[in-house]
Design a protein around this motif. Structure first.
Motif, PDB file in Angstrom:
ATOM      1  N   TRP A 150      -7.446   9.475  -5.440  1.00  0.00           N
ATOM      2  CA  TRP A 150      -6.513   8.607  -4.737  1.00  0.00           C
ATOM      3  C   TRP A 150      -6.164   7.432  -5.633  1.00  0.00           C
ATOM      4  O   TRP A 150      -7.011   6.594  -5.936  1.00  0.00           O
TER       5      TRP A 150
ATOM      6  N   SER B 119      -3.317   4.298  -6.351  1.00  0.00           N
ATOM      7  CA  SER B 119      -2.262   3.516  -5.698  1.00  0.00           C
ATOM      8  C   SER B 119      -0.931   3.713  -6.412  1.00  0.00           C
ATOM      9  O   SER B 119      -0.875   4.017  -7.606  1.00  0.00           O
ATOM     10  N   ASP B 120       0.134   3.512  -5.658  1.00  0.00           N
ATOM     11  CA  ASP B 120       1.469   3.655  -6.235  1.00  0.00           C
ATOM     12  C   ASP B 120       1.702   2.638  -7.345  1.00  0.00           C
ATOM     13  O   ASP B 120       2.376   2.924  -8.342  1.00  0.00           O
TER      14      ASP B 120
ATOM     15  N   ASP C 135       4.244  10.703 -10.869  1.00  0.00           N
ATOM     16  CA  ASP C 135       3.516  11.818 -10.242  1.00  0.00           C
ATOM     17  C   ASP C 135       3.450  13.028 -11.152  1.00  0.00           C
ATOM     18  O   ASP C 135       2.426  13.723 -11.216  1.00  0.00           O
TER      19      ASP C 135
ATOM     20  N   HIS D  52      -1.163  10.819  -2.117  1.00  0.00           N
ATOM     21  CA  HIS D  52      -0.776   9.458  -1.751  1.00  0.00           C
ATOM     22  C   HIS D  52      -1.395   9.098  -0.394  1.00  0.00           C
ATOM     23  O   HIS D  52      -1.784   9.971   0.388  1.00  0.00           O
TER      24      HIS D  52
ATOM     25  N   SER E  26      -7.403   3.329  -2.297  1.00  0.00           N
ATOM     26  CA  SER E  26      -7.081   4.029  -3.536  1.00  0.00           C
ATOM     27  C   SER E  26      -7.562   3.227  -4.748  1.00  0.00           C
ATOM     28  O   SER E  26      -7.845   2.022  -4.679  1.00  0.00           O
TER      29      SER E  26
END
Length: 1428
Positions: A135, A137-138, A172, A195, A200
């Protein structure tokens, strides 16, 4: 499988330890654990973790063991060579995987989703991880990707992302590529990156633009820190501005023309109204006899002395004859040579004595140079005709001496030596590059495609339909791959004849003997499908994966294969007939596969010959594969190709030159046929003059007396004379070739094919002029001619004549049947000399202007253009010399033959009856022929009418505007396909290259800098923080980011950056020295325990500021080792494969002489693309040199040497053509004695040349060196069309000042007289001969000859003839200068004045004209009915 425990927690681990291997070849796998607490490492492990992951894990518990850290270190080490130049990317990468492996909080961001039981358990168990959920994070995803996406890997001219992330374009995709299970070359288990988890992995990512040295990256890897380059507009194609369907440029020209025409019409109407009012006033000049504004015709003819108003002159006066018929025809007279009366002239009267009266009253100006030239040519004619055999002997000796030079004859076929100036900058650069880095490789290329794709590239509009490539079938499947493997295997086994060379003997092999560079899709599979485990089920997936990460699928020669080099036409979307079901195109969907064999090139002729011998063998083999090219039978692989529905397009390095030679051989018969047809036409036309036998009883061969007198063409023919003239033309070309070959000027195929055509076309005209003038002199010298000078001198009056039908003109075709014995007042010697005296100055005028134009063309530095100009100029000189000597002597002998009634070609046979050279008829123009009568009676008289003249000016103005519009559409360039036969296999190859190859030619930026010292390094480097903002590497990187302006597609290979990065001690497998003796470098085979990194423990340490980097001798020592280091997986930065030929070191090994930065252009599919790419490269070089003055950089590419001409061609063309125009103006001014006439001639030449340029735009003919040659020829030939008319115009004497009301009428008559004198010769001699030859060239198989010669020269001829025979006389009638008369012309003036009272010659001008024409004051018809 479900995860063991989905509950996150601090200080908890989900994987740790070593649980063995899943298979024999897989790496060790970590154990799956159920949220066990993290543990504190011992000192050794702590030190190990800190060395690998840095200070972030220097304290606290960890979730990894020593074996895990070792595996992590090995994996990170593989990436170091790719990303170590950018600290932000490197540290984000390490933080990402160190946290994944050792973070004490694994359970917060990591879930084990599947486990597996290992076949070989490890020390910590046998339940290993199979897949995990990581996991992230964006924010960290994006920051991590952004820090790495622009990092370059120079050795492959690509990006680190291509290797680390499979060329991912977003975060991604980057993480997915790294997480996909690839046991041998990637992750040993599957890592997924979902996501949405609040806990995360989310540390602050480092940005490449941060000021911190642990983050800051250099410009080449981080666009945010780059200096902004000055804005440059992209090149504009087509019209920027349009009005409807036409460009603003064309629209503006049309509007200007329309307004100018409207203003002219309004002005003409206003002037017409004023003249009507003046005419009604009836103002008549005092005592002049000329009514310039009368109610009648507008003016009356000149009233001669002794002639009372309304009364005819007497006896020998010039008034109308008392004879009824003659009186009927005497309605008008000419103005030629007449003296203006009234206040415009003297009141002198003409004497009634015919011998002196006319000349006493007519005093045209004299021009000393013209008199001198007439006299000189006359004396030359006297000399050569009195000693014809001596003249022939002298000419033969001259030709023989010149032709000795044929022993040094050389035909130059090397394109570089043909089209590149010897001292041009591009050639100097090429020679420098070849000397220091070796010539560019010899490439042999094969395009493999589906049969439908081959039909697509063969369509003429395929470049406009490139968006349809996705609809074509894919090129590869498994069976086709097997076929391609068999083809490559067969190529590897080829042996050349006779020396048996193989591919290994000639190929480029930078990594060792026998390991050839073959760029092919099979390289992804090590050239072995079976050995790589490729079958029908997995070939596409493996191909796609290798194309995305070429570093994971290295070919045998060890360098990554970029997919755009070996796969072409990859569609962006596969629609399968429906846009809704479309998917992104994959490399396996490529519409073409490309195989390239890279063969060594050399400056050594022996090595080149070896390569060429093998290439011929390869070519013959590929002909069989392709299916019957050049008659080679199809081989087994060719039959398999057909079964697989495959097609190939092929080319070798030698193919183009061989095909060009084939094209010349193919067109040889066509060219010869063209010449023969011109020969026959010229000889027959020249021999078609009418020489009429006159009654008499001369004895000849009695057995020939049955021939009808009027059909005795055997004597009148001049076929032998014409053939002799043509032989002289060919002898002049041969002599010029011999003479110039003797002094080392090589010839070219263009010279061999075009020069005889040009010289013949020009030379034949002089033959026509001389021959026709000889006929005219014979007519004038005949006692049967009432207008001959001698007849007039004896009689003093016009003799009575039979009543001829002048309207129908049939009577002058009949013999005069009286028993008049032909006698001549002048001998044949005198007549020939007078012919030369009269035509010689005209020939000198045309020849001198043509020779000058060609000599000016010789100033062009391109050898093909310069040599053509030199050959043409010398040929012109020799042919004119021979024509003025040998041909004149031959005319004298031919006249003697005709007078003695001897048969042409068989002079030993004699016909009965005497033959008059001129005409037995008493009609004054009996010898002129049908064309001459048409010009005299119809064409010339119509042309000088006021309305017709205005119509001509309007039409030619419109033509000039259209020419300017067409010229605007001319594009620069010369498509090499045009030089090939229409059925050449190379056409398909070039079309495939344009359609499918997605990369342009390589570009090299060569730098000469002192790189052993820091300032020189900073001017070149780009990956270090102290590199110059506008260093070579930084500028090239900045330009790469705007490919629409720079035409640079890929990152430049910066050898200096890669070399200095190679020294980085974190790359433990790269630069190594022996621990026992650091002065010795370790070999790749030396074990690690004996070696250490070169810069380990160095002070100051290696860093991105360049501080502490090697200089002077140390720099050269490390550089030499780097250039010998192999490029492999352990150290991809080794310089042997990628840079061994990029750095030139002097013989002493103490300095770098030169080095280059390699990149690639964007795909260049048109001539404009190549020109713009070269222009952009020159701009880039200029900016680099300006910003870094202590070094010098230049651009080199294989196409640059041929396209360099286009950077200067417009300037060169303007200089050459303007110089030619100036030379024409000065020469015609001097020889004609009138700047006005000279200006008119130059204006016509400019208009005609502009018309040819306009035609080029309409016909799609490119502007290049070849067209520059043609335009130079055009200016010369246009003078040929006009010089004789202009000379004849000036020889027609005039006495009226330009301000005289009758001056315009006088110029009309002079223009008419000029057309009558030489118009027929110009039309039949120049126009006819050239058009006959051109018509045959239209049948050639070569599109180059068809387009650049048949079409362009046809336009040149037609436009030249139109300007010379239509526009020029009209302009002369308005603006021509005053004429002059020589001593020899006084009899002509007398003859014209006497002839004027008989309306025969001027009969065409007695027709009534429109009122509009009568009102024209500046010019008009020479005569009019009634009162004129």
């Amino acid at each position: 499988m479900a995860s063991l425990d989905n509950e996150p927690g601090e200080g908890r681990c989900v994987m740790r330890g070593d649980c063995g291997k899943a298979s024999l070849f897989s790496p060790s796998l970590p154990c799956a654990v159920d949220h066990v607490p993290a543990s504190a490492p011992d000192a050794a492990l702590r030190s190990q973790i800190e060395a690998v992951c840095g200070p972030d894990l220097a304290q606290g518990d960890v979730c990894c063991t020593s074996s895990q850290v070792e595996a992590l270190s090995a994996n990170l080490q593989q990436a170091e060579a790719l990303i170590s130049s950018c600290p932000a990317c490197r540290n984000n990468f390490r933080n990402f995987f160190c946290s994944f492996t050792c973070s004490p909080n694994q359970a917060q961001f990591l879930d084990v989703s599947r486990t597996q039981k290992t076949s070989n358990p490890g020390p910590d168990g046998d339940i290993a991880v199979k897949s995990v959920e990581y996991w992230v994070s964006d924010a960290f995803r994006s920051g991590f990707f952004d820090s790495c996406k622009d990092v370059k890997f120079g050795a492959s001219n690509g990006f680190a992302m291509d290797l680390l992330g499979g060329g991912a374009k977003e975060a991604d995709g980057f993480l997915k590529f790294m997480g996909d299970e690839k046991p041998l070359v990637g992750s040993p288990f599957q890592i997924n990156f979902p996501h949405g988890n609040e806990s995360s992995f989310d540390p602050p990512p480092r940005a490449c633009s941060d000021e911190d040295l642990a983050s800051r990256c250099a410009c080449v890897d981080c666009p945010d820190v780059c200096t902004v380059l000055p804005h440059v507009d992209p090149p504009q194609r087509g019209d920027r501005c349009t009005v409807g369907a036409i460009s603003c440029y064309s629209f503006a020209l049309i509007i200007v023309y329309a307004l100018a025409l409207l203003a002219t019409m309004v002005g003409y109407g206003a002037g017409k109204s004023r003249k009507k009012r003046r005419r009604r006033m009836g103002i008549t000049h005092r005592a002049s006899g000329i009514s310039v504004a009368s109610e009648g015709s507008g003016y009356e003819r000149v009233r001669l002395s002794g002639e009372e108003e309304g009364t005819p002159s007497e006896g020998g006066s010039l008034g109308p004859s008392s004879d009824g018929a003659s009186s009927e025809r005497s309605g008008g007279g000419g103005l030629l040579g007449a003296t203006g009366l009234g206040r415009w002239g003297s009141d002198a009267t003409l004497s009634r004595g015919l011998a002196s009266g006319p000349m006493d009253a007519t005093q045209p100006r004299s021009y000393a140079l013209a008199n001198f030239l007439n006299s000189a040519f006359y004396k030359l004619g006297i000399f050569v005709t009195h000693a014809p055999l001596l003249t022939f002997a002298g000419g033969l000796i001259l030709v023989a001496l010149c032709n000795i030079g044929w022993s040094s004859f050389v035909v130059e076929t090397d394109p570089v030596r043909l089209w590149v100036a010897p001292n041009s900058e591009s050639k100097v650069r090429k020679e420098y590059f070849d000397e220091h880095f070796g010539p560019f490789y010899r490439t042999q290329q094969i395009f493999v495609m589906d049969a439908e794709a081959k039909a697509f590239v063969q369509s003429p509009d395929h470049l406009q339909r490139l968006n349809e490539v996705g609809q074509l079938p894919q090129a590869l499947d498994f069976e086709r791959l097997r076929w391609l493997q068999d083809v490559e295997a067969a190529v590897g086994q080829l042996r050349s004849e006779p020396d048996g060379y193989t591919l290994e003997d000639v190929c480029f092999s930078p990594t060792g003997p026998g390991i050839c560079v073959v760029q092919s899709p099979l390289g992804y599979f090590q050239d072995d499908l079976d050995g790589s485990g490729i079958d029908e089920t997995n070939w596409a997936d493996r191909l796609n994966r290798c194309a995305q990460a070429p570093a994971e699928c290295l070919p045998p020669f060890g360098a990554p294969l970029k997919s755009n080099v070996i796969l072409g036409g990859i569609p962006s979307t596969i629609t399968n007939g429906s846009t809704e079901d479309g998917r992104p195109g994959q490399p396996s969907d490529a519409r073409s596969a490309v195989v390239t064999y890279v063969v060594n090139n050399s400056l050594n002729a022996t090595e080149v010959a070896k390569a060429q011998q093998w290439e011929r063998t390869l070519e013959n083999f590929l002909f069989g594969v392709a299916g019957g090219i050049h008659g080679v039978p199809e081989n087994d692989l060719g039959r398999r190709r057909r079964e697989l529905d495959l097609e190939v397009s092929i080319s070798t390095e030698s193919s183009l030159q061989q095909e060009l030679g084939s094209s010349s051989n193919t067109d040889g018969p066509t060219i010869v046929a063209s010449y023969l047809l011109m020969f026959i036409y010229a000889a027959l036309t020249l021999g078609g003059g009418g020489h009429r036998p006159v009654g008499g009883n001369s004895q000849g061969n009695k057995w020939l007396s049955f021939l009808p007198t009027r059909h005795r063409l055997l004597v009148r023919s001049k076929f032998t004379l014409g053939l002799f003239g043509i032989i002289m033309v060919l002898a002049s070309v041969s002599s010029a070739i011999g003479l110039l070959s003797a002094i080392g000027v090589s010839t070219t195929l263009i010279i061999a094919e075009v020069l005889p055509f040009l010289v013949l076309a020009v030379g034949v005209d002089n033959i026509f002029l001389l021959s026709n003038e000889m006929d005219r002199q014979s007519t004038l010298a005949s006692t049967a001619n009432p207008y001959s000078s001698a007849s007039l001198a004896r009689s003093g009056a016009l003799p009575s004549m039979p009543d001829f039908d002048f309207e129908n003109g049939d009577d002058d075709d009949e013999e005069y049947s009286g028993a008049m014995q032909p006698t001549y007042h002048l001998s044949s010697n005198e007549r020939a000399a007078r012919s030369l005296g009269r035509m010689g100055p005209s020939i000198l005028l045309s020849a001198s202007t043509q020779i000058s134009a060609f000599l000016i063309g010789a100033l062009v530095p391109m050898p093909a253009v310069r040599n053509f100009a030199l050959y043409a100029a010398l040929s012109m000189f020799i042919v004119v010399f021979l024509q003025c000597t040998c041909f004149v002597a031959a005319m004298k002998l031919d006249a003697d033959r005709t007078e003695s009634s001897r048969i042409d070609c068989l002079p030993c046979l004699k016909l009965p009856g005497a033959i008059a050279l001129g005409s037995g008829s008493m009609v004054p123009h009996a010898s002129e022929g049908v064309l001459g009568r048409f010009i005299r009676r119809t064409y010339a008289s119509t042309l000088v009418k006021p309305f017709v003249k205005k119509l001509v000016l309007v039409a030619f103005s419109a033509l000039f505007v259209l020419s300017l519009i067409g010229a605007h559409k001319v594009e620069m360039g010369l498509d090499q396909r045009l030089a090939l036969p229409a059925d050449s296999y190379l056409r398909d190859y070039f079309n495939s290259l344009d359609a499918f190859l997605d990369v342009g030619p390589p570009a090299y930026f060569v730098s000469q800098a002192d790189v052993t010292h820091r300032p020189g390094q900073q001017e070149l480097c780009g990956r270090f923080t102290t590199c110059a903002d506008l260093s070579v590497a930084n500028v090239l990187e900045g330009e790469r980011k705007r490919p629409d302006v720079s035409f640079i597609a890929e990152p430049a290979s910066s050898w200096l950056d890669d070399f200095l990065t190679y020294l980085n001690p974190v790359l433990e497998s790269c630069c190594r020295v022996r621990k026992a003796n650091p002065s010795q470098f370790c070999l790749p085979s030396d074990p690690d325990f004996r070696c250490k990194p070169c810069f380990e423990g160095r002070e100051p340490p290696w860093n991105i500021t360049l501080d502490g980097m090697p200089e002077d001798g140390e720099f050269m020592r490390y550089l030499g080792h780097w250039l010998q280091s192999p490029t492999n997986e352990d150290c991809p930065l080794g310089g042997q494969a990628s840079y061994s030929s990029a750095v030139d070191i002097n013989a002493e090994g103490k300095e770098v002489t030169a080095s280059h930065f390699r990149t690639y252009h964007t795909p260049l599919r048109s001539q404009a693309d190549f020109i713009d790419a070269l222009r952009s490269a020159e701009r880039i070089v200029e900016s680099i040199n300006e910003a870094n003055p202590s070094q010098t950089t230049f651009h080199y590419s294989i196409f640059a040497i041929f396209f360099d001409q286009y950077l200067h061609l417009r300037t060169t063309a303007a200089l050459v053509l303007s110089s030619a125009g100036l030379a024409i103006f000065l020469i015609t001014w001097v020889l004609l004695g009138s700047w006005r006439t000279s200006a008119v001639v130059v204006a016509c030449v400019i208009s005609a040349v502009t018309g040819v340029v306009g035609f080029m735009g309409a016909a799609g003919i490119g502007f290049n060196a070849l067209t520059l040659v043609n335009l130079t020829v055009c200016s010369a030939i246009c003078v040929e069309f006009q010089a004789h008319v202009a000379k004849a115009f000036m020889k027609a004497p005039s006495s009226l000042p330009r301000s005289h009301p009758m001056a315009g009428k006088e110029r009309d008559e002079r223009a008419w007289a000029a057309l009558v004198d030489v118009g027929g010769s110009v039309l039949s001699g120049i126009t006819g001969t050239k058009l006959v030859g051109i018509s045959v060239l239209a049948l050639t198989k070569s599109e180059l000859l068809k387009l650049y010669y048949a079409k362009m020269w046809a336009a040149l001829i037609l436009l030249g003839a139109l300007h010379g025979l239509v526009l020029l006389p009209v302009l002369l009638s308005y603006y021509g200068g005053s004429g002059y008369a020589s001593d020899e012309e006084e009899s002509e003036v007398r003859r014209r004045l006497l002839r004027a009272q008989d309306a025969a010659e001027y009969r065409p001008f007695t027709a009534e004209e429109d009122d509009d024409e009568e009102d024209d004051e500046e010019g008009g018809s020479i005569g009019s009915g009634g009162s004129r």
